[in-house]
Design an enzyme around this catalytic site. Structure first.
Site, PDB file in Angstrom:
ATOM      1  N   CYS A   4       0.835  -1.204   0.000  1.00  0.00           N
ATOM      2  CA  CYS A   4       0.000   0.000   0.000  1.00  0.00           C
ATOM      3  C   CYS A   4       0.869   1.253   0.000  1.00  0.00           C
ATOM      4  O   CYS A   4       1.704   1.458   0.888  1.00  0.00           O
ATOM      5  CB  CYS A   4      -0.919  -0.014   1.217  1.00  0.00           C
ATOM      6  SG  CYS A   4      -1.824   1.511   1.419  1.00  0.00           S
ATOM      7  N   CYS A   7       0.430   3.418   3.147  1.00  0.00           N
ATOM      8  CA  CYS A   7       1.120   2.837   4.310  1.00  0.00           C
ATOM      9  C   CYS A   7       2.617   3.115   4.224  1.00  0.00           C
ATOM     10  O   CYS A   7       3.263   3.412   5.236  1.00  0.00           O
ATOM     11  CB  CYS A   7       0.851   1.339   4.391  1.00  0.00           C
ATOM     12  SG  CYS A   7      -0.771   0.919   5.082  1.00  0.00           S
ATOM     13  N   ASP A  30      -1.264  16.524  -2.096  1.00  0.00           N
ATOM     14  CA  ASP A  30      -1.445  15.577  -3.199  1.00  0.00           C
ATOM     15  C   ASP A  30      -0.335  15.788  -4.240  1.00  0.00           C
ATOM     16  O   ASP A  30       0.049  16.915  -4.551  1.00  0.00           O
ATOM     17  CB  ASP A  30      -2.828  15.765  -3.845  1.00  0.00           C
ATOM     18  CG  ASP A  30      -3.232  14.565  -4.680  1.00  0.00           C
ATOM     19  OD1 ASP A  30      -4.142  13.828  -4.269  1.00  0.00           O
ATOM     20  OD2 ASP A  30      -2.617  14.350  -5.759  1.00  0.00           O
ATOM     21  N   HIS A  46      -4.764   1.068   8.331  1.00  0.00           N
ATOM     22  CA  HIS A  46      -5.120   0.685   6.956  1.00  0.00           C
ATOM     23  C   HIS A  46      -6.550   0.169   6.914  1.00  0.00           C
ATOM     24  O   HIS A  46      -6.841  -0.932   7.363  1.00  0.00           O
ATOM     25  CB  HIS A  46      -4.169  -0.368   6.375  1.00  0.00           C
ATOM     26  CG  HIS A  46      -4.521  -0.718   4.958  1.00  0.00           C
ATOM     27  ND1 HIS A  46      -3.902  -0.129   3.876  1.00  0.00           N
ATOM     28  CD2 HIS A  46      -5.481  -1.536   4.449  1.00  0.00           C
ATOM     29  CE1 HIS A  46      -4.452  -0.593   2.760  1.00  0.00           C
ATOM     30  NE2 HIS A  46      -5.420  -1.451   3.091  1.00  0.00           N
ATOM     31  N   HIS A  97      -6.573   2.760   0.229  1.00  0.00           N
ATOM     32  CA  HIS A  97      -6.357   3.039   1.653  1.00  0.00           C
ATOM     33  C   HIS A  97      -7.175   4.302   1.905  1.00  0.00           C
ATOM     34  O   HIS A  97      -6.892   5.343   1.284  1.00  0.00           O
ATOM     35  CB  HIS A  97      -4.856   3.253   1.924  1.00  0.00           C
ATOM     36  CG  HIS A  97      -4.509   3.599   3.341  1.00  0.00           C
ATOM     37  ND1 HIS A  97      -3.472   2.978   4.026  1.00  0.00           N
ATOM     38  CD2 HIS A  97      -5.013   4.521   4.197  1.00  0.00           C
ATOM     39  CE1 HIS A  97      -3.377   3.490   5.242  1.00  0.00           C
ATOM     40  NE2 HIS A  97      -4.301   4.445   5.364  1.00  0.00           N
ATOM     41  N   HIS A  99      -8.921   7.647   2.429  1.00  0.00           N
ATOM     42  CA  HIS A  99      -8.355   8.994   2.530  1.00  0.00           C
ATOM     43  C   HIS A  99      -9.403  10.011   2.123  1.00  0.00           C
ATOM     44  O   HIS A  99     -10.346   9.690   1.397  1.00  0.00           O
ATOM     45  CB  HIS A  99      -7.109   9.119   1.642  1.00  0.00           C
ATOM     46  CG  HIS A  99      -7.353   8.776   0.212  1.00  0.00           C
ATOM     47  ND1 HIS A  99      -7.402   7.471  -0.237  1.00  0.00           N
ATOM     48  CD2 HIS A  99      -7.611   9.544  -0.868  1.00  0.00           C
ATOM     49  CE1 HIS A  99      -7.649   7.455  -1.524  1.00  0.00           C
ATOM     50  NE2 HIS A  99      -7.791   8.711  -1.953  1.00  0.00           N
ATOM     51  N   HIS A 101      -9.871  13.875   0.524  1.00  0.00           N
ATOM     52  CA  HIS A 101      -9.277  15.026  -0.156  1.00  0.00           C
ATOM     53  C   HIS A 101      -9.796  16.310   0.488  1.00  0.00           C
ATOM     54  O   HIS A 101     -10.997  16.434   0.748  1.00  0.00           O
ATOM     55  CB  HIS A 101      -9.690  15.046  -1.636  1.00  0.00           C
ATOM     56  CG  HIS A 101      -9.288  13.822  -2.409  1.00  0.00           C
ATOM     57  ND1 HIS A 101      -8.230  13.823  -3.310  1.00  0.00           N
ATOM     58  CD2 HIS A 101      -9.787  12.565  -2.429  1.00  0.00           C
ATOM     59  CE1 HIS A 101      -8.122  12.620  -3.860  1.00  0.00           C
ATOM     60  NE2 HIS A 101      -9.055  11.836  -3.342  1.00  0.00           N
TER      61      HIS A 101
HETATM   62  P1  5GP Z   1      -8.179   8.713  -5.089  1.00  0.00           P
HETATM   63  O1  5GP Z   1      -8.182   8.808  -6.581  1.00  0.00           O
HETATM   64  O2  5GP Z   1      -7.854   7.307  -4.627  1.00  0.00           O
HETATM   65  O3  5GP Z   1      -9.395   9.285  -4.418  1.00  0.00           O
HETATM   66  O4  5GP Z   1      -7.003   9.656  -4.610  1.00  0.00           O
HETATM   67  C1  5GP Z   1      -5.667   9.242  -4.599  1.00  0.00           C
HETATM   68  C2  5GP Z   1      -4.843  10.485  -4.656  1.00  0.00           C
HETATM   69  O5  5GP Z   1      -3.547  10.168  -4.232  1.00  0.00           O
HETATM   70  C3  5GP Z   1      -4.724  11.093  -6.063  1.00  0.00           C
HETATM   71  O6  5GP Z   1      -5.233  12.413  -6.055  1.00  0.00           O
HETATM   72  C4  5GP Z   1      -3.234  11.030  -6.353  1.00  0.00           C
HETATM   73  O7  5GP Z   1      -2.779  12.177  -7.031  1.00  0.00           O
HETATM   74  C5  5GP Z   1      -2.632  10.903  -4.967  1.00  0.00           C
HETATM   75  N1  5GP Z   1      -1.378  10.179  -4.914  1.00  0.00           N
HETATM   76  C6  5GP Z   1      -1.114   8.962  -5.482  1.00  0.00           C
HETATM   77  N2  5GP Z   1       0.135   8.585  -5.183  1.00  0.00           N
HETATM   78  C7  5GP Z   1       0.663   9.558  -4.398  1.00  0.00           C
HETATM   79  C8  5GP Z   1       1.948   9.728  -3.770  1.00  0.00           C
HETATM   80  O8  5GP Z   1       2.846   8.884  -3.865  1.00  0.00           O
HETATM   81  N3  5GP Z   1       2.127  10.867  -3.037  1.00  0.00           N
HETATM   82  C9  5GP Z   1       1.148  11.803  -2.919  1.00  0.00           C
HETATM   83  N4  5GP Z   1       1.444  12.901  -2.181  1.00  0.00           N
HETATM   84  N5  5GP Z   1      -0.062  11.676  -3.494  1.00  0.00           N
HETATM   85  C10 5GP Z   1      -0.300  10.580  -4.229  1.00  0.00           C
HETATM   86 ZN    ZN Z   2      -2.465   1.279   3.564  1.00  0.00          ZN
END
Ligand code: 5GP
Ligand code: ZN
Length: 118
Positions: A4, A7, A30, A46, A97, A99, A101
């Site tokens: 992950c 994680c 992000d 997690h 995992h 989260h 925004h």
């Molecule tokens: P989801 O699309 O799952 O709601 O949001 C995942 C978010 O994590 C995306 O906006 C993506 O840009 C961000 N993200 C993915 N990998 C990383 C990373 O390694 N570091 C950071 N800071 N953000 C990440």
């Molecule tokens: Zn995780």
């Protein structure tokens, strides 16, 4: 969890631009911001998706929103932000995992509005 990415960020195995951290959550910027300010509030525990929240783990959600309140005030974007959670691939979740925004634009322009659905 081994594979992950969040994680690994929490453990410090992958670097991140960290804005806030306490014993329960981490708040990072992000990697691909979709707004002037785009943060991710990530519980350290997690949990894959919001549909896994139940009586035994719902305290993490309180911790998430305590962090939301703290970090938005720290950045001076209180009263001008949106909180978004995607649950499931079809709903746009790319990291499994849980989260949240935090999105804020300087002009106060909303990024997405429920009025669009009306
Ligand atoms: P989801 O699309 O799952 O709601 O949001 C995942 C978010 O994590 C995306 O906006 C993506 O840009 C961000 N993200 C993915 N990998 C990383 C990373 O390694 N570091 C950071 N800071 N953000 C990440
Ligand atoms: Zn995780």
């Amino acid at each position: 969890m081994n594979d992950c990415i969040f994680c690994k960020i929490i453990n410090g195995d992958i670097p991140s631009n960290k804005e806030y951290e306490d014993e329960n959550v981490i708040v990072i910027h992000d990697l691909n911001p979709l707004a002037d300010t785009h943060l991710l509030v990530i519980p350290k525990k997690h949990i894959s998706c919001a549909d896994e929240i139940n009586e035994s783990n719902s305290d993490v959600i309180a911790h998430v929103f305590e962090a939301v309140s703290k970090v938005t005030k720290k950045l001076g974007i209180e009263n001008n932000f949106q909180v978004l959670n995607n649950c499931g691939e079809n709903a746009g979740q790319s990291v499994m995992h849980i989260h949240f925004h935090i999105l804020s634009n300087k002009e106060g322009r909303v990024l997405w509005s429920t009025t669009e659905l009306k």
